[in-house]
Design a protein around this motif. Structure first.
Motif, PDB file in Angstrom:
ATOM      1  N   HIS A  31       9.822 -10.558  -1.799  1.00 43.51           N
ATOM      2  CA  HIS A  31       9.232 -11.708  -1.104  1.00 43.51           C
ATOM      3  C   HIS A  31       8.385 -11.237   0.076  1.00 43.51           C
ATOM      4  O   HIS A  31       7.269 -11.717   0.294  1.00 43.51           O
ATOM      5  CB  HIS A  31      10.331 -12.666  -0.647  1.00 43.51           C
ATOM      6  CG  HIS A  31       9.804 -13.908  -0.032  1.00 43.51           C
ATOM      7  ND1 HIS A  31       9.656 -14.055   1.321  1.00 43.51           N
ATOM      8  CD2 HIS A  31       9.369 -15.056  -0.596  1.00 43.51           C
ATOM      9  CE1 HIS A  31       9.159 -15.246   1.568  1.00 43.51           C
ATOM     10  NE2 HIS A  31       8.971 -15.880   0.425  1.00 43.51           N
ATOM     11  N   ASP A  32       8.900 -10.291   0.833  1.00 45.79           N
ATOM     12  CA  ASP A  32       8.197  -9.794   2.012  1.00 45.79           C
ATOM     13  C   ASP A  32       6.891  -9.094   1.646  1.00 45.79           C
ATOM     14  O   ASP A  32       5.897  -9.228   2.351  1.00 45.79           O
ATOM     15  CB  ASP A  32       9.119  -8.851   2.784  1.00 45.79           C
ATOM     16  CG  ASP A  32       8.797  -8.813   4.252  1.00 45.79           C
ATOM     17  OD1 ASP A  32       8.535  -9.881   4.832  1.00 45.79           O
ATOM     18  OD2 ASP A  32       8.796  -7.717   4.814  1.00 45.79           O
ATOM     19  N   GLU A  35       3.106 -10.566   1.268  1.00 42.85           N
ATOM     20  CA  GLU A  35       2.145 -10.631   2.368  1.00 42.85           C
ATOM     21  C   GLU A  35       1.197  -9.436   2.368  1.00 42.85           C
ATOM     22  O   GLU A  35       0.211  -9.434   3.088  1.00 42.85           O
ATOM     23  CB  GLU A  35       2.888 -10.696   3.706  1.00 42.85           C
ATOM     24  CG  GLU A  35       3.747 -11.920   3.867  1.00 42.85           C
ATOM     25  CD  GLU A  35       4.613 -11.872   5.109  1.00 42.85           C
ATOM     26  OE1 GLU A  35       4.453 -10.933   5.942  1.00 42.85           O
ATOM     27  OE2 GLU A  35       5.454 -12.755   5.260  1.00 42.85           O
ATOM     28  N   LYS A  38       3.278  -2.816   3.324  1.00 47.69           N
ATOM     29  CA  LYS A  38       4.041  -2.658   4.556  1.00 47.69           C
ATOM     30  C   LYS A  38       4.658  -1.270   4.622  1.00 47.69           C
ATOM     31  O   LYS A  38       4.992  -0.672   3.606  1.00 47.69           O
ATOM     32  CB  LYS A  38       5.167  -3.690   4.632  1.00 47.69           C
ATOM     33  CG  LYS A  38       4.632  -5.096   4.775  1.00 47.69           C
ATOM     34  CD  LYS A  38       5.670  -6.011   5.304  1.00 47.69           C
ATOM     35  CE  LYS A  38       5.015  -7.354   5.562  1.00 47.69           C
ATOM     36  NZ  LYS A  38       5.935  -8.305   6.084  1.00 47.69           N
ATOM     37  N   LEU A  43       9.343  -3.216   6.769  1.00 50.56           N
ATOM     38  CA  LEU A  43      10.259  -3.850   5.819  1.00 50.56           C
ATOM     39  C   LEU A  43      11.682  -3.901   6.370  1.00 50.56           C
ATOM     40  O   LEU A  43      12.384  -4.895   6.198  1.00 50.56           O
ATOM     41  CB  LEU A  43      10.261  -3.104   4.481  1.00 50.56           C
ATOM     42  CG  LEU A  43       9.074  -3.331   3.570  1.00 50.56           C
ATOM     43  CD1 LEU A  43       9.118  -2.362   2.398  1.00 50.56           C
ATOM     44  CD2 LEU A  43       9.042  -4.767   3.087  1.00 50.56           C
ATOM     45  N   SER A  46      11.774  -6.727   8.993  1.00 48.07           N
ATOM     46  CA  SER A  46      11.606  -8.076   8.457  1.00 48.07           C
ATOM     47  C   SER A  46      12.737  -8.507   7.533  1.00 48.07           C
ATOM     48  O   SER A  46      13.037  -9.688   7.443  1.00 48.07           O
ATOM     49  CB  SER A  46      10.261  -8.207   7.745  1.00 48.07           C
ATOM     50  OG  SER A  46      10.189  -7.334   6.653  1.00 48.07           O
ATOM     51  N   THR A  47      13.366  -7.553   6.842  1.00 47.62           N
ATOM     52  CA  THR A  47      14.453  -7.912   5.926  1.00 47.62           C
ATOM     53  C   THR A  47      15.819  -7.839   6.581  1.00 47.62           C
ATOM     54  O   THR A  47      16.760  -8.480   6.123  1.00 47.62           O
ATOM     55  CB  THR A  47      14.470  -6.995   4.683  1.00 47.62           C
ATOM     56  OG1 THR A  47      14.720  -5.648   5.103  1.00 47.62           O
ATOM     57  CG2 THR A  47      13.168  -7.090   3.903  1.00 47.62           C
TER      58      THR A  47
END
Length: 112
Positions: A31-32, A35, A38, A43, A46-47
């Motif tokens: 999902h990340d 965008e 990365k 990662l 954000s996760t």
């Protein structure tokens, strides 16, 4: 389609698909990366995954063909991850799940 309905082949495909992408961390990374490309630490932030978990997850996703890894060796050395064509093909699935969640999960939270 509910599991146990439809053809056995369709049910097997659904189960096999969920086994490939269905873990919390795999879904979060896939999902990340929608965008765009990365770095590992991006990662991780954000996760919320630990370094060990994230390393295992991106290795698994790369092995299954969902994620590409690019190493930039100029100082400072950096590893970048992005979705492959196979990984990008999941974007409409995430959109559909998001639509479903807005309708049903948000509704349940309002009722609680």
């Amino acid at each position: 389609m509910a599991i146990g309905t439809g053809s056995d082949t369709e049910t097997c495909y659904v189960i096999d698909s969920l086994e490939q992408i269905g873990s919390q961390w795999r879904l979060a990374v896939l999902h990340d990366l929608q965008e765009g490309e990365k770095r590992f630490n991006e990662l991780k932030r954000s996760t919320g995954a630990s370094s060990r978990t994230l390393s295992r997850v991106v290795d698994d996703l790369q092995e299954m063909g969902f994620v590409d890894r690019r190493l930039e060796e100029d100082a400072p050395v950096a590893t970048y991850y992005s979705l492959t064509e196979k990984g990008e093909s999941l974007c409409p699935v995430f959109d559909a799940i998001g639509d479903w969640a807005r309708e049903w999960v948000a509704e349940e939270e309002l009722e609680a």
